[in-house]
Design an enzyme around this catalytic site. Structure first.
Site: not given
Ligand SMILES: *[C@@H]1O[C@H](CO)[C@@H](O)[C@H](O)[C@H]1NC(C)=O
Ligand SMILES: *[C@@H]1O[C@H](CO)[C@@H](O)[C@H](O)[C@H]1NC(C)=O
Ligand SMILES: *[C@@H]1O[C@H](CO)[C@@H](O)[C@H](O)[C@H]1NC(C)=O
Length: 659
Positions: A341-342, A364, A461
């Protein structure tokens, strides 16, 4: 610092009561202990006391008009007596003008006062005592009571330990049961009322009716800055006072808590030599058996060419669900590129479907070379996994396999917000209503992390790429705490801090220490970005428009702050909202941390429950001039030494979850 500067700083702090903080260190003193990993205020020493205080003071009182802030304190404790039905003396939560109380006595004085200062108005001490000994000299009602004490050992109000159940029935509680109990202390500034509630830790909701209620204005007793902490003492008979966790907030918010309830060790028994010998023998045997078993299993695993997953002790005790590596491997079809996905500084993100269900997940995969950082981060997952808020991306669980860590999140089909903000070709435009909702969603999630949970969680973040949107365009904050992984080993020489350039607060560059204030800074810029629909830095724009926050301030000074936005929304109401968000954005991203409001205030302002201070522009401007000569220059040095401003990131956490 000039006078004028001081004055403005003070004005803003009052208007927004900026600081809420309890992520400081704990200073422990006296007869404290550590039993099986549990922190205790007292050990087996007799006639001794222990104290634990937060390192940093809290601003309890407004220095100008003398009003006291509302506050909410929650803590969990357990007392294990030396003998089954007898122990002494008790413990107390304390608000004090000093960090720790010097010269205090043990025994009936609970480590708070001594016989000279007891009852003196110069003490400025407010305490909530959990007393397990009846001391007639102080008018104690029994040997199991809760009391509110102002400046002395004689309670202003007290009651036998217990709580009112939902039907209003009073239930006794024993303070020395060794079970975890919860105390909630609330002070309402408006009603000038202090309430104390005791309840069993298993009760999810705190009782509606408090145990103690004291109608008293606390302003004569509280000073501007006060320290909070705990004290406990022992007498002729011992007791171990376990401190489990606590939460202090300068608002009336009571945190929702959900955690596995620990069982505390019994009173360490000194005279059981026999027991000890038996124990040692058993242990030796057990170790021998364990060694034999692990040798066997090692042999088994070698033979079957399997790699065992490492199981940490904390993983067994508590924390989020641990997935099987095989399960994730299957779900993501073997981490195939097609499922990707990324990608970002934290690693890759894969889409997956859990075997045997339709549930879609985002996995992740984080590789990390520093084992030390990883270790600390792992411990943090148990915290992150327990966070629950509608505007947070839920961490379902994790898996640790070889040197890699896998985090499993809810899958968000619409991907991240940056895609919608800087829209390409045929992407649909966000309406002002949608933008405002997104800003409020993220503010509420961040407020939860900063103020409403047991512990303060710093996101580190905040930026559009870390905000995911669901199919109804609700925003959810993701990746909380992940930057911490990269925060280890901060080196001021290179100014390497985790976060994304442009969103890093100036004081973070200097100190390397992330705080709630550095999150607010990034959130301020985020607000400007979302409401103006452009990037923080547009190198191709006209000179005075390059830096969004400066351009916004420029338009504000010019008399029409709305010009900073790419589009003017229709409708008077919408324009007022936009104006509010832009001003708040400039305030939150202010160079001076003390001027930024706390997230709890930001939420109130966005909800219209609190007004922005008048003359805000003057103070913001004044600070700007001053800051230009100091930190911002150093900050710019760092930025420019990294190459082009705004495009380079120190660590770029996973950016887009969309395809
Ligand atoms: C009592 O406490 C006060 C303030 O903490 C301290 O200054 C004083 O020395 C103590 N008195 C005695 C007798 O220890
Ligand atoms: C509580 O105690 C303090 C100190 O003795 C005293 O000043 C105050 O008036 C008391 N309040 C009540 C309601 O008894
Ligand atoms: C609660 O404790 C009080 C005092 O120790 C006692 O008189 C009373 O009977 C107890 N009530 C219950 C329901 O156990």
């Amino acid at each position: 610092m000039s006078r004028k500067f001081n004055f403005w700083m003070v004005v803003i702090i009052i208007a927004l009561s900026a600081t809420e903080n309890s992520d400081g260190k704990l200073i422990m003193e006296g007869s404290i202990g550590l039993i099986d990993g549990f922190r205790t205020l007292t050990n087996t020493n007799k006639h001794a006391y222990g104290q634990a205080f937060e390192e940093d003071p809290l601003p309890f009182k407004n220095p100008i008009d003398g009003t006291v802030t509302s506050f909410s304190i929650t803590f969990f404790f357990a007392i294990v007596p030396e003998h089954r039905h007898k122990g002494s003396h008790g413990m107390a939560f304390v608000i004090s003008p000093t960090r720790g109380i010097p010269g205090a006595f043990a025994d009936q004085y609970l480590g708070i006062f001594n016989d000279t200062n007891n009852g003196k108005s110069s003490n400025h001490v407010i305490a909530v005592e959990l007393d397990i000994h009846k001391d007639d000299e102080f008018g104690d009602i029994d040997d199991n009571h809760v009391g509110i004490n102002i400046n002395g050992m004689k309670s202003n109000v007290s009651a036998p330990a217990g709580y009112y159940d939902p039907n209003g029935q009073f239930k006794n509680l024993s303070l020395i049961s060794g079970n975890l109990l919860r105390v909630t202390i609330l002070y309402s500034q408006k009603e000038k009322q202090l309430s104390v509630t005791l309840s069993p830790a298993e009760e999810a909701n705190i009782p509606k009716r408090p145990l103690l209620l004291l109608s008293q204005d606390l302003s004569p007793y509280l000073l501007e800055e006060m320290y909070v902490g705990f004290a406990a003492s022992t007498g002729a008979v011992g007791a171990i006072h376990y401190m489990w966790m606590w939460h202090v907030s300068l608002s009336l918010a009571v945190p929702n808590l959900d955690f596995p309830i620990p069982t505390f060790p019994r009173y360490p028994n000194a005279d059981s030599q026999v027991k000890r010998i038996v124990l040692v023998t058993c242990l030796t045997l057990a170790i021998f058996v364990a060694l034999a078993a692990s040798a066997l299993s090692l042999f088994y695993y070698r033979k079957h060419k399997k790699v065992k997953e490492v199981l940490e002790e904390w993983e067994i005790q508590c924390g989020p669900h641990r997935f099987d590596y095989k399960e994730l491997f299957k779900a993501t079809k073997g981490f195939k590129d097609k499922q990707l996905l990324g990608k970002g500084g934290f690693g890759q993100v894969f889409k997956g479907t859990l075997p045997g269900s339709d549930a879609e997940i985002a996995v992740k995969k984080i590789s990390h070379d520093s084992r030390q950082g990883m270790q600390e981060f792992l411990a943090e997952i148990s915290t992150i996994g327990r966070l629950r808020h509608p505007n947070l991306v839920r961490l379902q669980g994790y898996c640790r396999y070889k040197e890699e860590l896998y985090l499993v999140y809810d899958f968000m089909p619409n991907g991240s917000l940056d895609k919608y903000l800087y829209r390409r070709a045929n992407q649909e435009k966000l309406t002002w209503g949608q933008r405002f909702k997104i800003i409020k969603d993220v503010a509420s999630a961040l407020c939860y992390l900063h103020h409403e949970w047991v512990q303060i969680v710093i996101h580190r973040d905040i930026k559009p790429a870390n905000i995911l949107v669901d199919d109804e365009m609700n925003a959810r904050l993701g990746d909380f705490g992940l930057a911490k992984l990269y925060d280890q080993g901060y080196d001021p020489q290179t100014s390497r801090v985790a976060g994304t350039i442009g969103y890093i607060a100036p004081e973070l560059v200097r100190s390397g220490r992330a705080t709630t204030g550095t999150d607010v800074y990034a959130f301020g810029l985020f607000m400007l970005e979302v409401s103006c629909g452009r990037r923080l830095i547009e190198p191709r724009a006209e000179a005075n428009e390059v830096v969004l926050v400066e351009w916004t301030l420029d338009r504000w000074e010019n008399g029409d702050i709305i010009e900073a936005a790419n589009e003017r929304p229709s409708g008077e109401h919408n324009r007022e909202q936009l104006e509010l968000v832009l001003k708040l954005g400039v305030l939150c991203s202010h160079q001076v941390a003390a001027i930024r409001p706390a997230m709890s205030k930001v939420v109130q302002i966005l909800d219209g429950d609190l007004q922005l201070p008048k003359n805000l522009l003057d103070s913001v401007k004044f600070e700007k001039v001053r800051m230009l000569s100091e930190t911002s220059e150093r900050f710019l040095d760092v930025l420019t030494s990294q190459g082009s401003i705004g495009t380079l990131t120190f660590t770029e956490p996973f950016t887009s979850q969309g395809r």
